[in-house]
Design a protein around this motif. Sequence first.
Motif, PDB file in Angstrom:
ATOM      1  N   LEU B  50     -16.921  -6.064  35.113  1.00 16.05           N
ATOM      2  CA  LEU B  50     -16.625  -5.033  34.563  1.00 16.05           C
ATOM      3  C   LEU B  50     -17.432  -4.533  33.520  1.00 16.05           C
ATOM      4  N   PHE B  51     -17.725  -5.908  32.591  1.00 21.43           N
ATOM      5  CA  PHE B  51     -18.562  -5.582  31.158  1.00 21.43           C
ATOM      6  C   PHE B  51     -20.247  -5.443  31.973  1.00 21.43           C
ATOM      7  N   ALA B  52     -20.370  -5.900  33.082  1.00 27.53           N
ATOM      8  CA  ALA B  52     -21.596  -6.162  33.676  1.00 27.53           C
ATOM      9  C   ALA B  52     -22.121  -4.583  34.196  1.00 27.53           C
ATOM     10  N   ARG B  53     -20.834  -3.938  34.752  1.00 25.88           N
ATOM     11  CA  ARG B  53     -21.112  -2.561  35.219  1.00 25.88           C
ATOM     12  C   ARG B  53     -21.315  -1.583  34.074  1.00 25.88           C
ATOM     13  N   ILE B  54     -20.490  -1.700  33.090  1.00 30.13           N
ATOM     14  CA  ILE B  54     -20.777  -0.857  32.028  1.00 30.13           C
ATOM     15  C   ILE B  54     -22.152  -1.062  31.200  1.00 30.13           C
ATOM     16  N   GLY B  55     -22.428  -2.478  31.150  1.00 28.86           N
ATOM     17  CA  GLY B  55     -23.762  -2.788  30.617  1.00 28.86           C
ATOM     18  C   GLY B  55     -23.289  -3.467  29.268  1.00 28.86           C
ATOM     19  N   TYR B  56     -23.950  -4.880  29.397  1.00 21.20           N
ATOM     20  CA  TYR B  56     -23.689  -5.659  28.187  1.00 21.20           C
ATOM     21  C   TYR B  56     -24.299  -5.068  26.682  1.00 21.20           C
ATOM     22  N   ALA B  57     -25.544  -4.479  26.872  1.00 23.07           N
ATOM     23  CA  ALA B  57     -26.260  -3.841  26.169  1.00 23.07           C
ATOM     24  C   ALA B  57     -25.389  -2.921  25.255  1.00 23.07           C
ATOM     25  N   ARG B  58     -24.781  -1.985  26.156  1.00 16.97           N
ATOM     26  CA  ARG B  58     -24.215  -0.970  25.552  1.00 16.97           C
ATOM     27  C   ARG B  58     -22.990  -1.214  24.943  1.00 16.97           C
ATOM     28  N   LEU B  59     -22.239  -2.574  25.466  1.00 14.00           N
ATOM     29  CA  LEU B  59     -21.025  -2.841  24.922  1.00 14.00           C
ATOM     30  C   LEU B  59     -21.177  -3.638  23.401  1.00 14.00           C
ATOM     31  N   GLU B  60     -22.474  -4.283  23.226  1.00 15.49           N
ATOM     32  CA  GLU B  60     -22.629  -4.989  22.113  1.00 15.49           C
ATOM     33  C   GLU B  60     -22.097  -4.569  20.875  1.00 15.49           C
TER      34      GLU B  60
END
Lengths: 343, 167
Positions: B50-60
Amino acid sequence: MLHPDDIGPTPWAPLPPLPGHVSRGRLERVLRRGEFAVTAEINPPDSADPDEIEHRVKPFEGWVDAINATDGSGAHCHMSSIAVSALLIRMGYSPVTQISCRDHNRIAIQGNVLGAAALGVANILCLTGDGVQAGDHPQAKPVFDLDSIALLHTIRMMRDEGRFLSGRRITGPPQVFVGAAENPFAPPHDFRPLRLAKKIAAGAQFIQTQYCYDIPMMARFMARARDLGLPERCFILAGCGPLASARAAKWIRANVPGVHIPDAVIARLEGARDQRAEGKRLCVEIIQQLQAMPGIACVHLMAYKQEESIAEIVHASGVLRGRTPWRRDLVAHMQAVETQGAA
Amino acid sequence: MRATDAFPAHGVAQRPLPRRSLRRWSVRHARALARLYAGFARALRAADPLFARIGYARLERPVAAVERAVKTTLFDCRMCGQCVLSATGLACPMNCPKGLRNGPCGGVRDDGHCEVHPDMPCVWVEAHAGAARMGTLMRLSEAQPPIDHRRAGASSWLQAARADAAP
Protein backbone atom coordinates in the motif's frame (compact mmCIF):
# COMPACT_ATOMS: atom_id res chain seq x y z
CA MET A 1 67.94 -6.86 31.82
CA LEU A 2 65.85 -6.01 28.75
CA HIS A 3 64.31 -8.84 26.75
CA PRO A 4 66.05 -9.10 23.34
CA ASP A 5 62.68 -8.71 21.57
CA ASP A 6 62.29 -5.29 23.17
CA ILE A 7 65.46 -3.79 21.77
CA GLY A 8 65.26 -1.79 18.56
CA PRO A 9 67.93 -0.01 16.53
CA THR A 10 67.34 3.09 18.66
CA PRO A 11 65.11 3.56 21.71
CA TRP A 12 62.72 5.74 19.69
CA ALA A 13 62.44 3.54 16.56
CA PRO A 14 59.65 0.98 16.12
CA LEU A 15 60.83 -2.50 17.15
CA PRO A 16 61.51 -5.08 14.44
CA PRO A 17 58.23 -6.83 13.45
CA LEU A 18 57.44 -9.98 15.40
CA PRO A 19 55.00 -12.72 14.25
CA GLY A 20 51.73 -12.82 16.17
CA HIS A 21 51.99 -9.14 17.12
CA VAL A 22 49.97 -6.33 15.59
CA SER A 23 52.18 -3.50 16.83
CA ARG A 24 55.86 -2.72 17.01
CA GLY A 25 55.77 -1.43 20.57
CA ARG A 26 57.08 -2.87 23.83
CA LEU A 27 53.79 -3.10 25.72
CA GLU A 28 52.24 -5.75 23.46
CA ARG A 29 55.42 -7.86 23.67
CA VAL A 30 55.61 -7.76 27.46
CA LEU A 31 51.94 -8.78 27.73
CA ARG A 32 52.12 -11.53 25.10
CA ARG A 33 55.16 -13.02 26.85
CA GLY A 34 52.94 -13.38 29.90
CA GLU A 35 55.02 -11.09 32.09
CA PHE A 36 52.99 -9.20 34.67
CA ALA A 37 53.14 -5.62 33.39
CA VAL A 38 52.83 -2.21 35.01
CA THR A 39 51.54 0.84 33.18
CA ALA A 40 51.06 4.38 34.41
CA GLU A 41 49.56 7.61 33.27
CA ILE A 42 50.42 11.28 33.12
CA ASN A 43 48.13 14.20 32.76
CA PRO A 44 49.64 16.33 29.97
CA PRO A 45 50.81 19.82 31.01
CA ASP A 46 49.00 23.10 30.54
CA SER A 47 52.01 24.26 28.67
CA ALA A 48 53.79 24.20 25.32
CA ASP A 49 57.09 23.42 27.01
CA PRO A 50 58.24 19.83 26.25
CA ASP A 51 60.58 19.84 29.27
CA GLU A 52 57.55 19.68 31.54
CA ILE A 53 56.69 16.25 30.08
CA GLU A 54 60.19 14.92 30.63
CA HIS A 55 60.01 16.19 34.19
CA ARG A 56 56.65 14.45 34.76
CA VAL A 57 57.62 11.04 33.39
CA LYS A 58 61.10 10.88 34.92
CA PRO A 59 59.88 9.18 38.13
CA PHE A 60 58.33 6.33 36.06
CA GLU A 61 61.48 5.34 34.22
CA GLY A 62 62.47 1.72 34.85
CA TRP A 63 59.24 1.03 36.74
CA VAL A 64 56.53 0.96 34.08
CA ASP A 65 56.10 -0.70 30.68
CA ALA A 66 53.98 2.02 29.09
CA ILE A 67 52.74 5.50 29.91
CA ASN A 68 49.27 6.75 29.04
CA ALA A 69 48.98 10.31 27.83
CA THR A 70 45.43 11.26 28.72
CA ASP A 71 43.22 13.04 26.20
CA GLY A 72 41.58 15.99 27.89
CA SER A 73 40.75 13.91 30.99
CA GLY A 74 37.92 15.24 33.09
CA ALA A 75 37.07 17.37 30.02
CA HIS A 76 39.86 19.78 30.96
CA CYS A 77 42.04 21.35 28.32
CA HIS A 78 45.70 20.17 28.26
CA MET A 79 48.38 19.43 25.67
CA SER A 80 47.04 16.89 23.17
CA SER A 81 47.58 13.18 23.79
CA ILE A 82 49.17 12.60 20.37
CA ALA A 83 51.68 15.41 20.83
CA VAL A 84 52.63 14.15 24.29
CA SER A 85 52.95 10.61 22.91
CA ALA A 86 55.22 11.79 20.10
CA LEU A 87 57.43 13.62 22.62
CA LEU A 88 57.54 10.53 24.87
CA ILE A 89 58.59 8.37 21.91
CA ARG A 90 61.36 10.81 21.09
CA MET A 91 62.67 10.30 24.65
CA GLY A 92 62.44 6.49 24.28
CA TYR A 93 59.31 5.78 26.35
CA SER A 94 56.35 3.67 25.15
CA PRO A 95 53.21 5.76 25.28
CA VAL A 96 49.57 4.70 25.14
CA THR A 97 47.74 7.40 23.19
CA GLN A 98 44.21 8.02 24.36
CA ILE A 99 41.46 9.01 21.94
CA SER A 100 38.23 10.29 23.41
CA CYS A 101 35.07 10.56 21.31
CA ARG A 102 34.07 13.78 23.02
CA ASP A 103 36.10 16.26 20.99
CA HIS A 104 36.41 14.94 17.44
CA ASN A 105 34.15 13.51 14.77
CA ARG A 106 34.93 10.39 12.73
CA ILE A 107 36.84 12.36 10.08
CA ALA A 108 39.23 13.96 12.57
CA ILE A 109 39.64 10.78 14.62
CA GLN A 110 40.68 8.61 11.68
CA GLY A 111 43.13 11.27 10.54
CA ASN A 112 44.58 11.38 14.04
CA VAL A 113 44.96 7.59 14.15
CA LEU A 114 47.05 7.67 10.96
CA GLY A 115 49.07 10.63 12.24
CA ALA A 116 49.72 9.04 15.62
CA ALA A 117 50.85 5.75 14.06
CA ALA A 118 53.14 7.66 11.67
CA LEU A 119 54.74 9.37 14.68
CA GLY A 120 55.48 5.96 16.20
CA VAL A 121 52.48 5.41 18.46
CA ALA A 122 52.02 1.66 18.96
CA ASN A 123 49.17 1.64 21.49
CA ILE A 124 45.81 3.43 21.33
CA LEU A 125 43.16 3.47 24.03
CA CYS A 126 39.62 4.16 22.79
CA LEU A 127 37.47 6.12 25.21
CA THR A 128 34.00 7.60 25.21
CA GLY A 129 35.31 10.55 27.22
CA ASP A 130 34.01 12.45 30.23
CA GLY A 131 31.11 14.80 29.58
CA VAL A 132 31.97 18.46 28.97
CA GLN A 133 30.10 19.41 32.15
CA ALA A 134 32.97 17.96 34.20
CA GLY A 135 35.60 20.27 32.77
CA ASP A 136 36.69 23.86 32.47
CA HIS A 137 34.66 24.51 29.31
CA PRO A 138 31.13 23.31 30.17
CA GLN A 139 29.74 25.45 27.35
CA ALA A 140 31.66 23.45 24.70
CA LYS A 141 29.87 21.35 22.09
CA PRO A 142 30.06 17.65 23.04
CA VAL A 143 30.79 15.78 19.79
CA PHE A 144 30.35 12.03 20.53
CA ASP A 145 30.01 11.28 16.81
CA LEU A 146 31.35 7.76 17.50
CA ASP A 147 31.19 5.84 20.76
CA SER A 148 34.06 3.76 22.14
CA ILE A 149 32.75 0.58 20.50
CA ALA A 150 32.40 2.20 17.09
CA LEU A 151 35.87 3.70 17.57
CA LEU A 152 37.39 0.28 18.32
CA HIS A 153 35.68 -1.16 15.27
CA THR A 154 36.93 1.75 13.14
CA ILE A 155 40.58 1.41 14.16
CA ARG A 156 40.50 -2.36 13.71
CA MET A 157 39.07 -1.87 10.22
CA MET A 158 41.80 0.67 9.41
CA ARG A 159 44.52 -1.69 10.65
CA ASP A 160 43.30 -5.11 9.48
CA GLU A 161 41.38 -4.27 6.32
CA GLY A 162 43.33 -1.15 5.39
CA ARG A 163 40.15 0.86 4.94
CA PHE A 164 38.54 3.95 6.40
CA LEU A 165 35.03 3.65 7.83
CA SER A 166 33.83 4.93 4.44
CA GLY A 167 35.48 1.95 2.72
CA ARG A 168 38.14 4.08 1.05
CA ARG A 169 41.56 2.39 0.92
CA ILE A 170 44.50 3.23 3.21
CA THR A 171 47.89 2.65 1.61
CA GLY A 172 49.85 2.21 4.86
CA PRO A 173 47.58 0.87 7.63
CA PRO A 174 48.32 1.91 11.25
CA GLN A 175 50.02 -0.92 13.18
CA VAL A 176 48.49 -0.31 16.57
CA PHE A 177 47.66 -2.37 19.63
CA VAL A 178 44.12 -1.27 20.48
CA GLY A 179 42.54 -1.02 23.90
CA ALA A 180 39.47 0.29 25.67
CA ALA A 181 38.32 1.08 29.18
CA GLU A 182 35.75 -0.57 31.40
CA ASN A 183 34.36 0.39 34.77
CA PRO A 184 33.51 -2.74 36.79
CA PHE A 185 32.27 -0.52 39.64
CA ALA A 186 29.49 1.43 37.90
CA PRO A 187 25.86 0.38 37.37
CA PRO A 188 24.35 -1.56 35.68
CA HIS A 189 26.75 -4.07 37.27
CA ASP A 190 25.28 -7.14 35.57
CA PHE A 191 25.84 -5.57 32.17
CA ARG A 192 29.51 -4.59 32.68
CA PRO A 193 31.06 -8.01 31.84
CA LEU A 194 28.82 -8.20 28.74
CA ARG A 195 29.93 -4.73 27.75
CA LEU A 196 33.52 -5.89 28.14
CA ALA A 197 32.72 -8.79 25.80
CA LYS A 198 31.16 -6.32 23.37
CA LYS A 199 34.33 -4.22 23.39
CA ILE A 200 36.50 -7.29 22.78
CA ALA A 201 34.24 -8.32 19.90
CA ALA A 202 34.66 -4.80 18.47
CA GLY A 203 38.46 -5.15 18.54
CA ALA A 204 39.78 -4.37 22.04
CA GLN A 205 43.02 -6.25 22.71
CA PHE A 206 43.57 -4.77 26.15
CA ILE A 207 41.22 -3.27 28.70
CA GLN A 208 42.09 -0.69 31.33
CA THR A 209 39.73 -0.59 34.27
CA GLN A 210 38.69 2.36 36.38
CA TYR A 211 40.42 2.80 39.79
CA CYS A 212 39.88 -0.31 41.93
CA TYR A 213 39.25 0.30 45.62
CA ASP A 214 36.69 -2.47 46.03
CA ILE A 215 38.37 -5.86 45.73
CA PRO A 216 35.21 -7.99 46.28
CA MET A 217 33.40 -6.10 43.49
CA MET A 218 36.39 -6.51 41.19
CA ALA A 219 36.53 -10.24 42.04
CA ARG A 220 32.86 -10.65 41.10
CA PHE A 221 33.45 -8.83 37.81
CA MET A 222 36.50 -10.96 37.01
CA ALA A 223 34.69 -14.20 37.90
CA ARG A 224 31.96 -13.32 35.42
CA ALA A 225 34.56 -12.27 32.83
CA ARG A 226 36.33 -15.62 33.26
CA ASP A 227 33.01 -17.46 32.83
CA LEU A 228 32.64 -15.67 29.50
CA GLY A 229 36.22 -16.60 28.55
CA LEU A 230 37.26 -12.96 28.23
CA PRO A 231 40.77 -12.91 29.81
CA GLU A 232 41.92 -15.38 27.13
CA ARG A 233 40.78 -12.96 24.44
CA CYS A 234 42.23 -9.72 25.83
CA PHE A 235 44.67 -8.45 28.45
CA ILE A 236 43.04 -6.92 31.50
CA LEU A 237 44.92 -4.00 33.03
CA ALA A 238 43.46 -3.29 36.45
CA GLY A 239 43.48 0.38 37.42
CA CYS A 240 44.60 1.55 40.84
CA GLY A 241 46.28 4.48 42.54
CA PRO A 242 47.22 5.95 45.92
CA LEU A 243 44.75 8.20 47.70
CA ALA A 244 46.48 11.23 49.26
CA SER A 245 44.06 11.59 52.19
CA ALA A 246 40.51 10.87 53.31
CA ARG A 247 39.55 14.38 52.21
CA ALA A 248 40.99 13.82 48.73
CA ALA A 249 39.16 10.49 48.53
CA LYS A 250 35.83 12.13 49.38
CA TRP A 251 36.48 14.86 46.83
CA ILE A 252 37.31 12.31 44.10
CA ARG A 253 34.22 10.27 44.94
CA ALA A 254 32.01 13.34 44.62
CA ASN A 255 33.62 15.04 41.64
CA VAL A 256 35.42 12.58 39.38
CA PRO A 257 32.96 10.69 37.16
CA GLY A 258 32.92 6.92 37.64
CA VAL A 259 35.20 6.50 40.66
CA HIS A 260 33.76 4.20 43.33
CA ILE A 261 35.41 4.40 46.77
CA PRO A 262 33.79 2.33 49.55
CA ASP A 263 33.19 3.97 52.95
CA ALA A 264 35.53 1.45 54.58
CA VAL A 265 38.46 2.82 52.54
CA ILE A 266 37.71 6.37 53.66
CA ALA A 267 37.32 5.24 57.26
CA ARG A 268 40.69 3.47 57.11
CA LEU A 269 42.39 6.63 55.82
CA GLU A 270 40.66 8.78 58.43
CA GLY A 271 41.88 6.47 61.17
CA ALA A 272 45.53 6.67 60.10
CA ARG A 273 48.06 9.00 61.69
CA ASP A 274 49.86 9.57 58.36
CA GLN A 275 47.08 9.45 55.77
CA ARG A 276 49.42 9.81 52.79
CA ALA A 277 51.51 6.81 53.88
CA GLU A 278 48.35 4.82 54.59
CA GLY A 279 47.09 5.66 51.09
CA LYS A 280 50.25 4.21 49.60
CA ARG A 281 50.08 1.12 51.83
CA LEU A 282 46.47 0.56 50.74
CA CYS A 283 47.52 0.92 47.09
CA VAL A 284 50.31 -1.65 47.53
CA GLU A 285 47.85 -4.11 49.13
CA ILE A 286 45.35 -3.59 46.30
CA ILE A 287 48.06 -4.15 43.68
CA GLN A 288 49.06 -7.42 45.34
CA GLN A 289 45.44 -8.60 45.54
CA LEU A 290 44.90 -7.68 41.88
CA GLN A 291 48.00 -9.58 40.82
CA ALA A 292 46.72 -12.64 42.66
CA MET A 293 43.38 -12.47 40.82
CA PRO A 294 43.29 -14.90 37.84
CA GLY A 295 42.92 -13.15 34.50
CA ILE A 296 44.61 -9.86 35.40
CA ALA A 297 47.67 -9.22 33.22
CA CYS A 298 48.82 -5.85 34.43
CA VAL A 299 48.19 -3.04 36.89
CA HIS A 300 47.60 0.43 35.57
CA LEU A 301 48.73 3.07 38.06
CA MET A 302 47.09 6.47 38.16
CA ALA A 303 48.84 8.67 40.72
CA TYR A 304 47.97 12.26 39.97
CA LYS A 305 50.24 14.68 41.80
CA GLN A 306 51.90 11.66 43.45
CA GLU A 307 53.97 10.59 40.44
CA GLU A 308 57.10 10.48 42.58
CA SER A 309 55.59 7.69 44.70
CA ILE A 310 55.18 5.27 41.75
CA ALA A 311 58.65 3.74 42.13
CA GLU A 312 58.13 3.22 45.85
CA ILE A 313 54.70 1.62 45.35
CA VAL A 314 55.79 -0.68 42.51
CA HIS A 315 58.89 -1.69 44.45
CA ALA A 316 56.98 -2.35 47.68
CA SER A 317 54.33 -4.42 45.89
CA GLY A 318 56.91 -6.64 44.20
CA VAL A 319 54.66 -7.05 41.12
CA LEU A 320 57.54 -6.85 38.68
CA ARG A 321 59.16 -9.92 40.31
CA GLY A 322 62.63 -8.51 39.77
CA ARG A 323 62.07 -7.50 36.14
CA THR A 324 63.18 -4.01 35.06
CA PRO A 325 61.09 -2.32 32.36
CA TRP A 326 62.82 -0.12 29.78
CA ARG A 327 65.24 2.43 31.21
CA ARG A 328 67.52 4.60 29.08
CA ASP A 329 70.72 3.65 30.92
CA LEU A 330 69.97 -0.07 30.35
CA VAL A 331 69.88 0.54 26.62
CA ALA A 332 73.04 2.67 26.71
CA HIS A 333 74.77 -0.09 28.65
CA MET A 334 73.69 -2.74 26.14
CA GLN A 335 74.77 -0.67 23.18
CA ALA A 336 78.19 -0.20 24.83
CA VAL A 337 78.50 -3.98 25.27
CA GLU A 338 77.54 -4.54 21.62
CA THR A 339 80.07 -2.01 20.36
CA GLN A 340 82.77 -3.63 22.47
CA GLY A 341 81.83 -7.05 21.12
CA ALA A 342 82.08 -5.79 17.56
CA ALA A 343 85.51 -4.23 18.09
CA MET B 1 40.71 39.90 31.87
CA ARG B 2 40.23 36.18 31.51
CA ALA B 3 38.64 34.89 28.32
CA THR B 4 35.84 33.37 30.39
CA ASP B 5 34.85 36.85 31.57
CA ALA B 6 34.42 37.99 27.99
CA PHE B 7 32.44 34.85 27.09
CA PRO B 8 30.54 33.93 30.22
CA ALA B 9 29.63 30.29 30.73
CA HIS B 10 25.97 29.47 30.33
CA GLY B 11 25.97 27.33 33.43
CA VAL B 12 24.51 23.84 33.60
CA ALA B 13 23.19 22.52 30.30
CA GLN B 14 19.41 22.60 29.98
CA ARG B 15 17.70 19.39 29.02
CA PRO B 16 15.39 20.23 26.13
CA LEU B 17 12.73 17.65 27.02
CA PRO B 18 11.84 17.44 30.71
CA ARG B 19 9.07 14.85 30.12
CA ARG B 20 10.91 11.98 31.75
CA SER B 21 8.03 10.54 33.76
CA LEU B 22 6.29 9.00 30.74
CA ARG B 23 9.57 7.74 29.33
CA ARG B 24 10.17 5.90 32.59
CA TRP B 25 6.60 4.56 32.56
CA SER B 26 7.27 3.15 29.08
CA VAL B 27 10.38 1.34 30.29
CA ARG B 28 8.50 -0.02 33.31
CA HIS B 29 5.85 -1.40 30.96
CA ALA B 30 8.40 -2.47 28.36
CA ARG B 31 7.03 -6.00 28.12
CA ALA B 32 3.47 -5.04 27.22
CA LEU B 33 4.56 -2.14 25.03
CA ALA B 34 7.03 -4.34 23.19
CA ARG B 35 4.27 -6.81 22.36
CA LEU B 36 2.10 -3.95 21.11
CA TYR B 37 5.02 -2.58 19.12
CA ALA B 38 5.78 -5.97 17.55
CA GLY B 39 2.17 -6.18 16.36
CA PHE B 40 2.47 -2.67 14.97
CA ALA B 41 5.68 -3.60 13.13
CA ARG B 42 3.89 -6.55 11.55
CA ALA B 43 1.10 -4.22 10.44
CA LEU B 44 3.69 -1.86 8.95
CA ARG B 45 5.30 -4.66 6.99
CA ALA B 46 1.89 -5.80 5.74
CA ALA B 47 1.21 -2.26 4.59
CA ASP B 48 4.33 -2.17 2.43
CA PRO B 49 2.49 -2.72 -0.92
CA LEU B 50 0.00 0.00 0.00
CA PHE B 51 2.77 2.41 1.02
CA ALA B 52 4.63 1.60 -2.18
CA ARG B 53 1.53 2.42 -4.23
CA ILE B 54 1.05 5.77 -2.48
CA GLY B 55 4.78 6.43 -2.73
CA TYR B 56 7.22 6.40 0.22
CA ALA B 57 8.54 9.86 -0.65
CA ARG B 58 5.02 11.32 -0.43
CA LEU B 59 4.38 9.54 2.91
CA GLU B 60 7.64 10.61 4.54
CA ARG B 61 6.48 13.96 5.95
CA PRO B 62 3.05 13.02 7.36
CA VAL B 63 4.22 9.67 8.77
CA ALA B 64 7.32 11.26 10.32
CA ALA B 65 5.05 13.87 11.97
CA VAL B 66 2.81 11.19 13.51
CA GLU B 67 5.81 9.09 14.51
CA ARG B 68 7.42 12.09 16.17
CA ALA B 69 4.27 12.85 18.16
CA VAL B 70 3.76 9.25 19.34
CA LYS B 71 7.36 8.38 20.10
CA THR B 72 8.20 11.72 21.68
CA THR B 73 5.31 11.21 24.09
CA LEU B 74 6.15 7.60 24.92
CA PHE B 75 9.95 7.52 24.74
CA ASP B 76 11.22 11.13 24.55
CA CYS B 77 12.24 10.11 21.02
CA ARG B 78 14.77 12.40 19.31
CA MET B 79 13.89 11.26 15.75
CA CYS B 80 17.39 10.05 14.94
CA GLY B 81 15.82 8.23 11.99
CA GLN B 82 17.44 4.87 12.81
CA CYS B 83 15.40 3.58 15.72
CA VAL B 84 16.98 0.93 17.96
CA LEU B 85 14.32 0.95 20.73
CA SER B 86 13.59 -2.76 20.33
CA ALA B 87 17.27 -3.54 21.03
CA THR B 88 17.55 -1.19 24.02
CA GLY B 89 14.73 -2.26 26.32
CA LEU B 90 12.54 0.58 24.96
CA ALA B 91 14.82 3.20 26.56
CA CYS B 92 15.77 5.66 23.80
CA PRO B 93 19.58 5.88 23.81
CA MET B 94 19.47 9.31 22.20
CA ASN B 95 18.43 10.65 25.61
CA CYS B 96 21.93 9.81 26.82
CA PRO B 97 23.79 13.16 26.85
CA LYS B 98 26.63 11.39 25.03
CA GLY B 99 24.20 9.73 22.60
CA LEU B 100 25.68 6.31 23.43
CA ARG B 101 24.00 3.53 21.45
CA ASN B 102 26.24 0.68 22.58
CA GLY B 103 25.92 0.68 26.34
CA PRO B 104 26.61 2.92 29.34
CA CYS B 105 29.75 5.01 29.76
CA GLY B 106 31.98 4.54 32.79
CA GLY B 107 30.62 7.63 34.52
CA VAL B 108 27.32 6.19 35.81
CA ARG B 109 26.91 7.20 39.46
CA ASP B 110 26.62 4.68 42.28
CA ASP B 111 22.87 5.45 42.48
CA GLY B 112 22.46 4.59 38.79
CA HIS B 113 22.07 8.21 37.74
CA CYS B 114 23.69 10.05 34.84
CA GLU B 115 27.15 11.57 35.09
CA VAL B 116 26.05 14.67 33.16
CA HIS B 117 22.58 15.19 34.69
CA PRO B 118 22.73 13.91 38.29
CA ASP B 119 18.91 14.04 38.62
CA MET B 120 18.32 11.78 35.60
CA PRO B 121 18.56 7.97 35.81
CA CYS B 122 21.13 6.62 33.33
CA VAL B 123 19.43 5.68 30.07
CA TRP B 124 21.39 2.44 29.99
CA VAL B 125 20.47 1.44 33.54
CA GLU B 126 16.86 1.79 32.35
CA ALA B 127 17.64 -0.01 29.09
CA HIS B 128 19.05 -2.93 31.07
CA ALA B 129 15.95 -3.06 33.27
CA GLY B 130 13.63 -2.73 30.27
CA ALA B 131 15.45 -5.44 28.32
CA ALA B 132 15.29 -7.74 31.36
CA ARG B 133 11.49 -7.24 31.45
CA MET B 134 11.22 -7.90 27.72
CA GLY B 135 13.51 -10.96 27.95
CA THR B 136 15.82 -9.39 25.34
CA LEU B 137 18.98 -8.88 27.42
CA MET B 138 21.11 -10.50 24.72
CA ARG B 139 20.08 -7.82 22.26
CA LEU B 140 22.04 -5.27 24.35
CA SER B 141 25.17 -7.08 23.16
CA GLU B 142 24.44 -6.31 19.51
CA ALA B 143 26.93 -3.73 18.23
CA GLN B 144 25.12 -0.69 16.84
CA PRO B 145 26.89 1.09 13.98
CA PRO B 146 27.71 4.79 14.33
CA ILE B 147 24.72 6.96 13.65
CA ASP B 148 24.04 8.36 10.17
CA HIS B 149 23.40 12.02 10.88
CA ARG B 150 21.76 12.51 7.48
CA ARG B 151 18.76 10.49 8.65
CA ALA B 152 17.86 12.82 11.53
CA GLY B 153 14.14 13.62 11.40
CA ALA B 154 13.31 10.77 8.99
CA SER B 155 10.67 8.14 9.77
CA SER B 156 11.94 4.84 11.15
CA TRP B 157 8.48 3.32 10.71
CA LEU B 158 8.58 3.67 6.94
CA GLN B 159 12.09 2.31 6.99
CA ALA B 160 10.86 -0.72 8.94
CA ALA B 161 7.96 -1.26 6.54
CA ARG B 162 10.29 -1.20 3.57
CA ALA B 163 13.43 -2.91 4.89
CA ASP B 164 11.73 -5.95 6.34
CA ALA B 165 9.50 -6.49 3.31
CA ALA B 166 12.46 -6.75 0.95
CA PRO B 167 13.28 -10.51 1.07
